[in-house]
Design an enzyme around this catalytic site. Structure first.
Site, PDB file in Angstrom:
ATOM      1  N   THR A  62     -10.837  -4.789   0.229  1.00  0.00           N
ATOM      2  CA  THR A  62     -12.133  -4.481   0.826  1.00  0.00           C
ATOM      3  C   THR A  62     -13.176  -5.521   0.429  1.00  0.00           C
ATOM      4  OG1 THR A  62     -12.920  -3.159  -1.038  1.00  0.00           O
ATOM      5  CG2 THR A  62     -11.592  -2.027   0.644  1.00  0.00           C
ATOM      6  N   GLU A  92      -6.592  -6.570   3.372  1.00  0.00           N
ATOM      7  CA  GLU A  92      -6.396  -7.638   2.377  1.00  0.00           C
ATOM      8  C   GLU A  92      -7.431  -7.559   1.256  1.00  0.00           C
ATOM      9  OE1 GLU A  92      -3.067 -10.387   2.797  1.00  0.00           O
ATOM     10  OE2 GLU A  92      -3.911  -8.825   4.041  1.00  0.00           O
ATOM     11  N   TRP A 144       0.880   1.967   5.985  1.00  0.00           N
ATOM     12  CA  TRP A 144       0.123   0.884   6.631  1.00  0.00           C
ATOM     13  C   TRP A 144       0.896  -0.441   6.589  1.00  0.00           C
ATOM     14  CZ3 TRP A 144      -3.386   2.401   9.788  1.00  0.00           C
ATOM     15  CH2 TRP A 144      -4.150   3.540   9.516  1.00  0.00           C
ATOM     16  N   GLN A 202     -24.449  -4.698  22.593  1.00  0.00           N
ATOM     17  CA  GLN A 202     -25.847  -4.456  22.956  1.00  0.00           C
ATOM     18  C   GLN A 202     -26.286  -5.371  24.092  1.00  0.00           C
ATOM     19  OE1 GLN A 202     -27.353  -5.135  18.994  1.00  0.00           O
ATOM     20  NE2 GLN A 202     -27.739  -2.947  18.659  1.00  0.00           N
ATOM     21  N   THR A 241       2.555  -3.378   8.262  1.00  0.00           N
ATOM     22  CA  THR A 241       2.640  -4.163   9.494  1.00  0.00           C
ATOM     23  C   THR A 241       4.034  -4.789   9.604  1.00  0.00           C
ATOM     24  OG1 THR A 241       0.281  -4.653   9.430  1.00  0.00           O
ATOM     25  CG2 THR A 241       1.656  -6.122  10.743  1.00  0.00           C
ATOM     26  N   THR A 243       0.819  -1.213   0.000  1.00  0.00           N
ATOM     27  CA  THR A 243       0.000   0.000   0.000  1.00  0.00           C
ATOM     28  C   THR A 243       0.854   1.264   0.000  1.00  0.00           C
ATOM     29  OG1 THR A 243      -1.737  -1.178   1.191  1.00  0.00           O
ATOM     30  CG2 THR A 243      -1.826   1.215   1.244  1.00  0.00           C
ATOM     31  N   GLY A 249     -25.149  -4.006  27.246  1.00  0.00           N
ATOM     32  CA  GLY A 249     -25.695  -2.711  27.634  1.00  0.00           C
ATOM     33  C   GLY A 249     -24.582  -1.696  27.837  1.00  0.00           C
ATOM     34  N   GLY A 250     -24.719  -0.862  28.836  1.00  0.00           N
ATOM     35  CA  GLY A 250     -23.737   0.184  29.086  1.00  0.00           C
ATOM     36  C   GLY A 250     -22.345  -0.351  29.330  1.00  0.00           C
ATOM     37  N   PRO A 264       0.388   5.866  -0.102  1.00  0.00           N
ATOM     38  CA  PRO A 264      -0.576   6.914   0.233  1.00  0.00           C
ATOM     39  C   PRO A 264      -1.646   7.132  -0.828  1.00  0.00           C
ATOM     40  CG  PRO A 264       1.642   7.607   0.834  1.00  0.00           C
ATOM     41  CD  PRO A 264       1.795   6.314   0.102  1.00  0.00           C
TER      42      PRO A 264
END
Length: 387
Positions: A367, A365, A155, A338, A157, A125, A341-342, A127
């Site tokens: 989209t 790898e 990007w 969900q 790794t 990759t 919850g909080g 820019p």
């Protein structure tokens, strides 16, 4: 038709689970939050031989089958997806060298890569070029017995630990179509002009670095041209990305499974209105949907891996597994939040990290939109069939 793992694969999975339970889960939350590099975990992976997953046995590697390969990334990602990323780029690069390198390149690099004495990644990759790899601007100009590389990658790794770092570049910028002038060149660490710059800040995927890399007149021996013949880099990279997509799909499966596990556990512990929340149909529906998504993703991932083990081209199968499993990971992470919850929004709970890690699986790898195009083209061309 057998949907079961072999005895050897089940034993391998148990070894992996024990490793994750002992060395990754207890520290993942704290180290991920602090940005600490997991050096001790990397050392254990080295001792286990996991850096040699895709290295043939003759060069000191495990030469693992693709189902076992997928199991590694699934199990480690269940504990901490960022750690799985350290192995992912390394394994892809090793696969490229083993499959496409010259015999001299294999003997020079693979034994140390398999042992973990050396590590690696892959620089694709830029820019202004991600999905469109033919649009890269990095150029390698032949100068006597060397190539001189100029460009910038992002990007990347394992950038700070890669030795060598395979770099996709244009050795013939005038070629038409552009992919005919693209090559992969192995850049050794410490080569003058090769600079690893800043670590990019990320939503998730912590534990491993993702860096910008500058190549400013980097002089590399022509003997470091992968395979020894210029103009084959795009084909080499695309063949490796089939393996890479199984890796990403398996990591996504690990996230989805971890999210389900956390939701199931919490549904059995949390009480509301005098009852466990798992007694409520609203929660039961979420648990059922998550379990179905996880198992469907697992079957797709193992199917793609098994097809690869059978010697088949698996761009369609890997694309299906990657797209479905990554979307299952994102869906399950949100659903687990969900259910909590909080508390699901709190960094004290694992699901918050899973929620941040999951989106990368839909992007990395290739989209998921690209995966769908690959799938459709394979089907429309007759190169692959379903049913």
């Amino acid at each position: 038709m057998d949907f079961e793992l072999s005895d050897e694969q089940r034993l391998f999975r148990e070894v992996l689970r024990d490793f994750v339970d002992r060395e990754i889960r207890p520290v993942a939350q704290e180290w991920e939050a602090s940005g600490r590099y997991p050096a001790e975990i990397v050392e254990t992976m080295r001792e286990m031989g996991l850096f040699g997953l895709t290295v043939p046995e003759e060069y000191g590697g495990l030469g693992a089958d693709m189902v076992s390969f997928a199991l590694v990334f699934e199990e480690i990602a269940k504990g901490w997806m960022g750690v799985a990323g350290i192995l992912g780029s390394h394994s892809l690069s090793c696969w490229l060298i083993a499959r496409h390198g010259t015999e001299e390149q294999r003997r020079r690099y693979l034994p140390d890569l398999a042992s973990g004495r050396r590590r690696t990644g892959i620089a694709l990759t830029e820019p202004d070029a991600g999905t469109d790899l033919q649009g890269i601007a990095t150029v390698a100009v032949r100068d006597g017995d060397d190539f001189v590389i100029t460009g910038r990658k992002t990007w990347i790794t394992n950038a700070r630990h890669a030795d060598p770092l395979p770099v996709l570049c244009k050795t013939d910028p005038s070629a038409t179509p552009p992919h005919k002038g693209m090559s992969v060149i192995l850049v050794d660490a410490g080569t003058p002009g090769f600079t690893v710059e800043r670590d990019l800040p990320k939503l998730g995927y912590r534990g491993t670095e993702s860096c910008e890399v500058l190549l400013d007149g980097v002089r590399v021996p022509a003997a470091n041209l992968l395979g020894g013949v210029p103009g084959r880099g795009m084909q080499q990279v695309l063949s490796g990305l089939e393996t890479g997509r199984i890796n990403v799909a398996a990591r996504a499966l690990g996230i989805a499974q971890a999210a389900y596990d956390e939701a199931l556990r919490y549904a059995g512990q949390r009480r509301a209105f005098g009852r466990q929340i798992g007694d409520f149909q609203a929660i039961q529906l979420k648990i059922a949907d998550m379990a179905s998504q996880v198992q469907a993703a697992r079957l797709l991932v193992y199917w793609a891996a098994a097809r690869a083990d059978g010697g088949h081209r698996v761009d369609m199968e890997a694309g299906m597994a990657k797209a479905f499993a990554s979307e299952a990971a994102a869906s399950c992470a949100l659903t687990a939040m969900q259910v909590h919850g909080g508390y699901g929004y709190s960094k004290e709970f694992v699901v918050e990290r899973l929620y941040r890690d999951a989106p990368l699986m839909m992007i990395g790898e290739g989209t998921n939109d690209i995966q769908r195009i690959v799938i459709a083209r394979a089907l429309l061309s007759g190169a692959a069939t379903i049913g």
